[in-house]
Design a protein around this motif. Structure first.
Motif, PDB file in Angstrom:
ATOM      1  N   GLY A   1       0.826  -1.203   0.000  1.00 56.15           N
ATOM      2  CA  GLY A   1       0.000   0.000   0.000  1.00 56.15           C
ATOM      3  C   GLY A   1       0.857   1.248   0.000  1.00 56.15           C
ATOM      4  N   ALA A   2       1.924   1.236   0.796  1.00 57.85           N
ATOM      5  CA  ALA A   2       2.854   2.370   0.838  1.00 57.85           C
ATOM      6  C   ALA A   2       3.512   2.569  -0.525  1.00 57.85           C
ATOM      7  CB  ALA A   2       3.909   2.140   1.913  1.00 57.85           C
ATOM      8  N   ALA A   3       3.852   1.474  -1.192  1.00 58.64           N
ATOM      9  CA  ALA A   3       4.469   1.559  -2.521  1.00 58.64           C
ATOM     10  C   ALA A   3       3.503   2.157  -3.535  1.00 58.64           C
ATOM     11  CB  ALA A   3       4.930   0.174  -2.977  1.00 58.64           C
ATOM     12  N   ALA A   4       2.218   1.816  -3.414  1.00 59.37           N
ATOM     13  CA  ALA A   4       1.211   2.348  -4.327  1.00 59.37           C
ATOM     14  C   ALA A   4       1.071   3.862  -4.166  1.00 59.37           C
ATOM     15  CB  ALA A   4      -0.137   1.660  -4.073  1.00 59.37           C
ATOM     16  N   ILE A   5       1.055   4.334  -2.920  1.00 67.86           N
ATOM     17  CA  ILE A   5       0.974   5.769  -2.662  1.00 67.86           C
ATOM     18  C   ILE A   5       2.218   6.477  -3.216  1.00 67.86           C
ATOM     19  CG2 ILE A   5       0.926   7.538  -0.863  1.00 67.86           C
ATOM     20  CD1 ILE A   5      -1.712   6.084  -1.061  1.00 67.86           C
ATOM     21  N   GLU A   6       3.379   5.877  -2.989  1.00 70.72           N
ATOM     22  CA  GLU A   6       4.630   6.445  -3.491  1.00 70.72           C
ATOM     23  C   GLU A   6       4.584   6.593  -5.013  1.00 70.72           C
ATOM     24  OE1 GLU A   6       9.448   5.412  -3.543  1.00 70.72           O
ATOM     25  OE2 GLU A   6       8.051   4.072  -2.504  1.00 70.72           O
ATOM     26  N   LEU A   7       4.116   5.563  -5.691  1.00 70.98           N
ATOM     27  CA  LEU A   7       4.023   5.592  -7.150  1.00 70.98           C
ATOM     28  C   LEU A   7       3.087   6.701  -7.620  1.00 70.98           C
ATOM     29  CD1 LEU A   7       4.102   4.392 -10.096  1.00 70.98           C
ATOM     30  CD2 LEU A   7       2.147   3.022  -9.375  1.00 70.98           C
ATOM     31  N   MET A   8       1.892   6.779  -7.026  1.00 68.29           N
ATOM     32  CA  MET A   8       0.911   7.781  -7.469  1.00 68.29           C
ATOM     33  C   MET A   8       1.415   9.200  -7.243  1.00 68.29           C
ATOM     34  SD  MET A   8      -2.855   6.166  -6.631  1.00 68.29           S
ATOM     35  CE  MET A   8      -2.537   5.633  -4.945  1.00 68.29           C
ATOM     36  N   LYS A   9       2.105   9.420  -6.138  1.00 71.68           N
ATOM     37  CA  LYS A   9       2.669  10.756  -5.887  1.00 71.68           C
ATOM     38  C   LYS A   9       3.766  11.074  -6.901  1.00 71.68           C
ATOM     39  CE  LYS A   9       1.534  11.235  -0.988  1.00 71.68           C
ATOM     40  NZ  LYS A   9       2.042  11.348   0.402  1.00 71.68           N
ATOM     41  N   LYS A  10       4.569  10.071  -7.221  1.00 71.82           N
ATOM     42  CA  LYS A  10       5.652  10.266  -8.183  1.00 71.82           C
ATOM     43  C   LYS A  10       5.105  10.606  -9.563  1.00 71.82           C
ATOM     44  CE  LYS A  10      10.011   8.114  -9.592  1.00 71.82           C
ATOM     45  NZ  LYS A  10      10.914   6.941  -9.421  1.00 71.82           N
ATOM     46  N   GLN A  11       3.959  10.003  -9.901  1.00 69.23           N
ATOM     47  CA  GLN A  11       3.363  10.241 -11.215  1.00 69.23           C
ATOM     48  C   GLN A  11       2.430  11.448 -11.221  1.00 69.23           C
ATOM     49  OE1 GLN A  11       1.830   6.873 -13.319  1.00 69.23           O
ATOM     50  NE2 GLN A  11       3.919   6.157 -13.606  1.00 69.23           N
ATOM     51  N   GLY A  12       2.246  12.071 -10.061  1.00 73.35           N
ATOM     52  CA  GLY A  12       1.430  13.279  -9.989  1.00 73.35           C
ATOM     53  C   GLY A  12      -0.066  13.060 -10.085  1.00 73.35           C
ATOM     54  N   VAL A  13      -0.534  11.843  -9.719  1.00 71.57           N
ATOM     55  CA  VAL A  13      -1.968  11.548  -9.819  1.00 71.57           C
ATOM     56  C   VAL A  13      -2.629  11.319  -8.466  1.00 71.57           C
ATOM     57  CG1 VAL A  13      -1.725  10.587 -12.148  1.00 71.57           C
ATOM     58  CG2 VAL A  13      -1.545   9.066 -10.164  1.00 71.57           C
ATOM     59  N   PHE A  14      -1.865  11.358  -7.402  1.00 72.61           N
ATOM     60  CA  PHE A  14      -2.421  11.024  -6.087  1.00 72.61           C
ATOM     61  C   PHE A  14      -3.552  11.968  -5.675  1.00 72.61           C
ATOM     62  CE2 PHE A  14      -2.391  11.480  -1.404  1.00 72.61           C
ATOM     63  CZ  PHE A  14      -2.825  10.202  -1.075  1.00 72.61           C
ATOM     64  N   ASP A  15      -3.340  13.252  -5.829  1.00 72.11           N
ATOM     65  CA  ASP A  15      -4.362  14.218  -5.406  1.00 72.11           C
ATOM     66  C   ASP A  15      -5.669  14.026  -6.158  1.00 72.11           C
ATOM     67  OD1 ASP A  15      -2.631  15.313  -3.577  1.00 72.11           O
ATOM     68  OD2 ASP A  15      -1.994  16.963  -4.888  1.00 72.11           O
TER      69      ASP A  15
END
Length: 247
Positions: free
Chosen positions: A138-152
């Motif tokens: 789950g932590a890795a998924a959040i890290e990926l989305m933030k890196k790709q700029g889609v988390f927000d």
């Protein structure tokens, strides 16, 4: 007494090596391979592995509170290192048994493209992942989305599972159109078992090094020590690789 045991062993009524059992806490992503390994372990050694699966963070709390586990197969390398430093795990027993891979998966074909562009399109209602506070995937998924700029933009669509097994369940039952799961849950013998998926490049998140450790309650117990040795052997490694893990 020794003569009697020898005679009984000779006629097959008892094993010449006394079998034992080991209580193992296993990260949820490793459930399927561990089931296979446990079966082979019992065949080959006579020892029985009693397996409990769940979130790494939850297991840490249970172990610290006196849970009877003797071996811990974590979904990260930080938790076993912490247990070792705190005296709950035996120094020198820790090793990496697998390197996990994150995958974006849908139970339906054609939903997830092989580049993960579906994340930026955002044309779905729910995205499942494991609780990032207790589950490394789950932590890795959040890290990926933030890196790709889609988390927000996707945050409102996220549904969290208690662990990676529950995240997988959300997607497999259709309660979420897609989700981040462990490759081992959807991959076997070199192929995707069903649906559609994007295997996230390892460069997009911190490596998921999964460590095993002998816990204090397993010290000096033959079955516990035998299981850790077995995990390093060819049979176990073949199973681990077949589920998509790196070694």
């Amino acid at each position: 007494m020794k003569v009697l045991i020898s005679l009984l062993a000779a006629i097959g009524l008892v094993s010449p090596v006394l079998a034992d059992e080991v209580k193992v806490a296993v990260a949820a992503n490793f459930t399927a391979p561990m089931q296979k390994i446990a079966a082979e372990f019992e065949k080959d050694t006579g020892h029985r592995a009693v397996v409990s699966t769940g979130a790494t963070g939850a297991f840490y709390a249970q172990i610290k509170n006196g849970a009877p586990f003797e071996v811990f197969l974590s979904a990260d390398d930080e938790t076993p290192a912490k247990l070792e430093a705190e005296g709950a795990g035996l120094k020198g027993s820790r090793f990496t048994y697998a390197i996990g891979k994150l995958v974006l998966w849908s139970a339906k074909a054609g939903v997830v493209d092989d580049k993960g562009a579906v994340l930026k399109k955002g044309d779905f209602a729910k995205l499942a992942l494991a609780n990032p506070k207790t589950a490394p995937y789950g932590a890795a998924a959040i890290e990926l989305m933030k890196k790709q700029g889609v988390f927000d933009s996707l945050q409102a669509k996220i549904v969290q599972g208690e662990n990676i097994s529950q995240a997988f369940q959300f997607v497999s039952t259709g309660n979420a159109e897609l989700g981040f799961v462990a490759l081992s849950q959807v991959w076997q013998d070199g192929a995707l078992k069903s649906g559609s998926a994007w295997i996230v490049p390892a460069s997009e998140y911190t490596p998921i090094r999964q460590d095993a450790i002998l816990l204090g309650k397993g010290a000096g117990k033959p079955a516990a020590e035998a299981l850790l040795k077995y995990l390093k052997g060819d049979k176990a490694l073949a199973v681990i690789k077949s589920y998509g893990y790196d070694i």
